[in-house]
Design an enzyme around this catalytic site. Structure first.
Site, PDB file in Angstrom:
ATOM      1  N   CYS A  91       0.841  -1.210   0.000  1.00 57.92           N
ATOM      2  CA  CYS A  91       0.000   0.000   0.000  1.00 57.92           C
ATOM      3  C   CYS A  91       0.878   1.263   0.000  1.00 57.92           C
ATOM      4  CB  CYS A  91      -0.974  -0.043   1.180  1.00 57.92           C
ATOM      5  SG  CYS A  91      -2.337   1.137   1.018  1.00 57.92           S
ATOM      6  N   HIS A 137      -3.620  -5.191   0.643  1.00 59.93           N
ATOM      7  CA  HIS A 137      -3.087  -5.660   1.930  1.00 59.93           C
ATOM      8  C   HIS A 137      -3.112  -7.187   1.999  1.00 59.93           C
ATOM      9  CE1 HIS A 137      -2.627  -1.840   4.126  1.00 59.93           C
ATOM     10  NE2 HIS A 137      -3.589  -1.419   3.320  1.00 59.93           N
ATOM     11  N   GLU A 194      -1.761  -9.064   4.134  1.00 60.09           N
ATOM     12  CA  GLU A 194      -1.782  -9.545   5.523  1.00 60.09           C
ATOM     13  C   GLU A 194      -3.190  -9.683   6.089  1.00 60.09           C
ATOM     14  OE1 GLU A 194      -1.410  -4.998   5.937  1.00 60.09           O
ATOM     15  OE2 GLU A 194      -0.984  -6.559   4.464  1.00 60.09           O
TER      16      GLU A 194
END
Length: 510
Positions: free
Chosen positions: A82, A169, A171
């Site tokens: 990001c 993202h 994660e």
């Protein structure tokens, strides 16, 4: 120990700890560091790769977070996530622009280039986006790996230098193949082995503690909570009888807690534990006090005085064990943290106690501490013990604290815990306990009018305790709990269930 590590640079993302945790779940050690870390510090850490986290800034903001440019000269693999990707693009000569509209939520990306990160993964993937800027032209040497309808460069790579960027993202669980992508970066790009285990951690900490302490004496304030228990057992494994633990029973513990602590640590682990029975001392100080903040201060200060008195009786103590966790370090130490907290792991010990600290858990998250506790052979009832406030039942008895009221909370809380466990809900509910509000109400028991106490049940679900929702305990379980409390606990004729979330309410009532 020359362990492999992935360094995560913190640019202020709400997900930055999540990146570190995901990598550790792969069996690779990872640390979160401020974005201000110097390149030579990263080199000294023996890092195998670097991840730039996301963040709320625009690269064009005057106060935008940046990094040491020399990091790009370390020759290490880098993954920008990001804002991290935008920062890479901006620094390396690409173009970053304000998006026509902020993209937040699920998005569908199309993989256009079979780079190492995307090799073997589907050409279409659902990912989680959260950005206001986007990269519109990649830096020289970078290929566009993926696009989305509103993001022309959703991922990019320079495979020669092992530099990668993703606008989404990985994660976050909403990114369906995010974990696979992170694994590819960690193992295939960075070449990590994945040999970071709790067994290795124990061996390394035992070695470090022995090196730090030598033949000197160590003190630990044992509360019976998860952190102090795991820290104490780990230190004891390293230095045995050089460790002395002080357990202060202030009379504000849950039913059977003091006995459980003594049995576990003195009998099972054969540790030197000094139990201080200070119940009368604490209750005398709390007599007539109704203000919750005053109660907290009295209990906290009295704990310090009791601990200080006992520590003074011991000779030659040079070290103090604290159960500081990695989250404590992160919250207190990173430049990008929104809230700075001070952490008092042993109730705020006096500043003039000149001990050197041993903090064996300060690189672990809470779930890792529990895993470590299990590995060390600590019983489940301690490893999975719920968060319990330092002032104990002193703040679960609203108003003045008396022995009679403490007994009501102790007994009702024991019934609640027993029934929740019996129903198989004990690992699902973040925290559950009973509270004694300072009110009485009219009831009828055995054809006679009663005027007795009300017990409130508080049970919440949460991930981290920052926000919480009230737990949907099945009605039949609540009915059993209520029936048992009014029948088995004297001076109680009413049970209520707190159905308030946090916010607006806090988890504890005081």
């Amino acid at each position: 120990m020359n362990q492999e590590m992935i360094v995560v640079l913190d640019f202020g993302s709400q997900y930055n700890q999540l990146i570190t945790r995901r990598i550790r779940e792969f069996g690779v050690y990872s640390e979160l560091h401020p974005h201000t870390i110097r390149a030579e510090e990263i080199r000294a850490l023996n890092a195998k790769g670097i991840i730039f986290s996301g963040g709320p800034n625009s690269v064009y903001d005057e106060q935008a977070f940046t990094c040491d440019p020399a990091i790009f000269e370390l020759g290490l693999p880098i993954l920008g996530i990001c804002y991290g990707m935008q920062l890479m693009a901006h620094h390396l000569g690409g173009k970053v622009e304000k998006a026509t509209h902020r993209e937040y939520g699920k998005a569908l990306i199309q993989v256009k280039n079979d780079s190492l990160l995307f090799h073997g993964l589907p050409d279409e993937q659902v990912v989680w986006m959260s950005h206001g800027d986007l990269v519109t032209a990649p830096p020289a040497g970078f290929a566009v790996d993926a696009t989305s309808p509103s993001c022309p460069i959703a991922a990019m790579s320079d495979e020669r230098r092992k530099w990668y960027g993703v606008q989404f993202h990985p994660e976050v669980r909403h990114s369906v193949y995010g974990n696979d992508l992170l694994k590819k970066f960690v193992f295939e790009v960075c070449g990590c082995r994945g040999d970071w285990t709790m067994e290795n951690f124990i061996d390394e900490q035992v070695r470090r503690i022995r090196e730090q302490v030598g033949g000197k004496k160590v003190l630990c304030a044992l509360s019976g909570g998860v952190d102090s228990s795991v820290a104490a057992v780990l230190v004891h494994r390293a230095i045995g009888d050089q460790l002395t633990c002080i357990f202060v029973d202030h009379g504000l513990l849950r039913k059977g807690e003091a006995e459980s602590v003594m049995k576990t640590f003195r009998e099972q682990f054969q540790m030197n534990v000094i139990k201080v029975d200070a119940k009368d001392r604490f209750l005398a100080k709390l007599k007539g006090v109704t203000d919750p903040e005053q109660k907290r201060k009295i209990i906290g200060n009295e704990f310090i005085y009791v601990f200080d008195d006992e520590a003074a009786k011991l000779e030659g103590i040079e070290f103090l064990v604290q159960g500081t966790l990695y989250t404590d370090i992160i919250e207190s130490g990173t430049a990008t943290a929104q809230t700075i907290k001070s952490h008092h792991n042993v109730g705020g010990l006096p500043e003039d106690m000149k001990f050197e600290l041993i903090e064996p858990l300060n690189t672990l998250f809470k779930d890792e501490v529990r895993a470590l506790g299990t590995q060390l052979g600590i019983p489940d009832e301690i490893v999975w013990r719920q968060p319990f406030p330092g002032p104990g039942l002193g703040i679960r008895v609203l108003g003045e604290v008396t022995e009679e009221k403490l007994e009501i909370v102790r007994e009702s809380d024991a019934i609640l815990r027993e029934e929740v466990k019996k129903a198989g809900l004990d690992r699902e509910i973040w925290q559950y306990f009973t509270v004694l509000p300072d009110i009485r109400s009219v009831g009828v028991m055995g054809d006679a009018r009663t005027y007795d106490y009300t017990v409130a049940i508080r049970a919440v679900t949460s991930i981290d305790g920052m926000t919480a929702d009230w737990a949907r305990i099945p009605w039949d379980v609540l009915e059993r709990i209520s029936t048992r409390i009014v029948n088995e606990v004297p001076h109680v004729n009413r049970v209520v269930y707190d159905i308030t979330s946090k916010p607006p309410a806090t988890i504890e009532w005081e």
